[in-house]
Design an enzyme around this catalytic site. Sequence first.
Site, PDB file in Angstrom:
ATOM      1  N   HIS A 116      48.126  -4.147 -69.844  1.00 45.09           N
ATOM      2  CA  HIS A 116      46.870  -4.889 -69.988  1.00 45.09           C
ATOM      3  C   HIS A 116      47.013  -6.365 -69.629  1.00 45.09           C
ATOM      4  CE1 HIS A 116      45.457  -1.479 -72.893  1.00 45.09           C
ATOM      5  NE2 HIS A 116      45.339  -1.157 -71.632  1.00 45.09           N
ATOM      6  N   SER A 186      47.113   3.009 -81.843  1.00 47.39           N
ATOM      7  CA  SER A 186      46.213   4.060 -82.334  1.00 47.39           C
ATOM      8  C   SER A 186      45.989   5.118 -81.264  1.00 47.39           C
ATOM      9  CB  SER A 186      44.876   3.442 -82.762  1.00 47.39           C
ATOM     10  OG  SER A 186      44.270   2.798 -81.655  1.00 47.39           O
TER      11      SER A 186
HETATM   12  P1  NAD Z   1      45.069  -0.657 -82.305  1.00 42.90           P
HETATM   13  O1  NAD Z   1      44.644  -1.861 -83.060  1.00 42.90           O
HETATM   14  O2  NAD Z   1      44.030   0.299 -81.864  1.00 42.90           O
HETATM   15  O3  NAD Z   1      46.090   0.201 -83.213  1.00 42.90           O
HETATM   16  C1  NAD Z   1      47.190  -0.407 -83.807  1.00 42.90           C
HETATM   17  C2  NAD Z   1      47.971   0.692 -84.520  1.00 42.90           C
HETATM   18  O4  NAD Z   1      49.184   0.123 -84.962  1.00 42.90           O
HETATM   19  C3  NAD Z   1      47.258   1.264 -85.738  1.00 42.90           C
HETATM   20  O5  NAD Z   1      47.255   2.677 -85.653  1.00 42.90           O
HETATM   21  C4  NAD Z   1      48.121   0.787 -86.927  1.00 42.90           C
HETATM   22  O6  NAD Z   1      48.262   1.782 -87.908  1.00 42.90           O
HETATM   23  C5  NAD Z   1      49.444   0.530 -86.286  1.00 42.90           C
HETATM   24  N1  NAD Z   1      50.211  -0.563 -86.877  1.00 42.90           N
HETATM   25  C6  NAD Z   1      49.794  -1.793 -87.242  1.00 42.90           C
HETATM   26  N2  NAD Z   1      50.834  -2.537 -87.663  1.00 42.90           N
HETATM   27  C7  NAD Z   1      51.936  -1.738 -87.576  1.00 42.90           C
HETATM   28  C8  NAD Z   1      53.320  -1.922 -87.851  1.00 42.90           C
HETATM   29  N3  NAD Z   1      53.795  -3.072 -88.328  1.00 42.90           N
HETATM   30  N4  NAD Z   1      54.163  -0.876 -87.614  1.00 42.90           N
HETATM   31  C9  NAD Z   1      53.707   0.316 -87.154  1.00 42.90           C
HETATM   32  N5  NAD Z   1      52.411   0.539 -86.879  1.00 42.90           N
HETATM   33  C10 NAD Z   1      51.541  -0.483 -87.080  1.00 42.90           C
HETATM   34  O7  NAD Z   1      45.994  -1.138 -81.114  1.00 42.90           O
HETATM   35  P2  NAD Z   1      46.236  -0.502 -79.680  1.00 42.90           P
HETATM   36  O8  NAD Z   1      46.337   0.986 -79.768  1.00 42.90           O
HETATM   37  O9  NAD Z   1      47.352  -1.260 -79.086  1.00 42.90           O
HETATM   38  O10 NAD Z   1      44.887  -0.812 -78.870  1.00 42.90           O
HETATM   39  C11 NAD Z   1      44.270  -2.090 -78.923  1.00 42.90           C
HETATM   40  C12 NAD Z   1      44.153  -2.810 -77.584  1.00 42.90           C
HETATM   41  O11 NAD Z   1      44.032  -4.226 -77.756  1.00 42.90           O
HETATM   42  C13 NAD Z   1      45.409  -2.680 -76.776  1.00 42.90           C
HETATM   43  O12 NAD Z   1      45.134  -2.879 -75.447  1.00 42.90           O
HETATM   44  C14 NAD Z   1      46.205  -3.836 -77.351  1.00 42.90           C
HETATM   45  O13 NAD Z   1      47.332  -4.192 -76.695  1.00 42.90           O
HETATM   46  C15 NAD Z   1      45.176  -4.951 -77.397  1.00 42.90           C
HETATM   47  N6  NAD Z   1      45.587  -5.923 -78.417  1.00 42.90           N
HETATM   48  C16 NAD Z   1      46.734  -6.629 -78.150  1.00 42.90           C
HETATM   49  C17 NAD Z   1      47.248  -7.506 -79.094  1.00 42.90           C
HETATM   50  C18 NAD Z   1      48.532  -8.228 -78.766  1.00 42.90           C
HETATM   51  O14 NAD Z   1      48.813  -8.479 -77.587  1.00 42.90           O
HETATM   52  N7  NAD Z   1      49.368  -8.530 -79.757  1.00 42.90           N
HETATM   53  C19 NAD Z   1      46.589  -7.687 -80.325  1.00 42.90           C
HETATM   54  C20 NAD Z   1      45.394  -6.959 -80.560  1.00 42.90           C
HETATM   55  C21 NAD Z   1      44.922  -6.063 -79.584  1.00 42.90           C
END
Ligand code: NAD
Length: 241
Positions: A116, A186
């Site tokens: 992404h 997720s």
């Molecule tokens: P999501 O928010 O849909 O899901 C996150 C998942 O991670 C959840 O199922 C949750 O249970 C789990 N989770 C949270 N903390 C955890 C931990 N410490 N250990 C294990 N599991 C944990 O995220 P997604 O599936 O990545 O989709 C969201 C979209 O938005 C993606 O494209 C994502 O990369 C982007 N996004 C990126 C960032 C970033 O770059 N840090 C932050 C927010 C969203």
Amino acid sequence: MTLREIIERSRKIVFFGGAGVSTESGIPDFRSEDGLYRQKYDVPPEVMLSSTYFYSHTAEFYRFYRDKMLPLSASPNAAHKKLAAWERAGKLLAVVTQNIDGLHQAAGSKRVYELHGSIHRNYCLACGKFYSAQYIAESSAVPHCSCGGLIKPDVVLYGEQLDALTVQGALEAIASADTLIVAGTSLTVYPAAGFVEYFRGKHLVLINRDATPLDGKCSLVLHQKVGEVLGELPSFLPDEE
Ligand code: NAD
């Protein structure tokens, strides 16, 4: 088999991660209890992070983006660091990430497929000149290039295509892995979530706080924090045990 035993026997690990990999670095994910999607906005985040919104409401896009998507003070956690160590030790082929925060590279990972994009690359839509995330964070309102053009983050907004070369590299890595660790996602954002289907290796491991659609297909499922789980495992580097 325990995760430790699986890792010990693996030579071509690929890690496929999402926002949950960075929550232990203090960056909220989207769909957890305290995630961005549970916070109240007049316009939902998936709309604000869309390509249409970027071009039609550029100032509002940047207000949200600067406020919520630019965690410049965050640093890598135990998960990012252990993956970088495994790559140095010759056990890990690649990290495939849906994250845009650049924390895998900050931890030292070299082969990272950022499906992404990245907040650390921003480019002028008119002349192509690149700008840092710091520049975006410090600019007021809508950031513009020295040539006057509009600057866009090199992140894949909703409604945009993934970069073809990044996709190809990620799929080749996943298809050649002996172990695939899926963590902190997720598995609801497509097409990225479907990449797991390309895995042909032996051990499919899931480390995710909440249940996912993949749970039933894995050889090992750990509903735990990924930083805590990976942090406990050896680095396989002789000088860093
Ligand atoms: P999501 O928010 O849909 O899901 C996150 C998942 O991670 C959840 O199922 C949750 O249970 C789990 N989770 C949270 N903390 C955890 C931990 N410490 N250990 C294990 N599991 C944990 O995220 P997604 O599936 O990545 O989709 C969201 C979209 O938005 C993606 O494209 C994502 O990369 C982007 N996004 C990126 C960032 C970033 O770059 N840090 C932050 C927010 C969203």
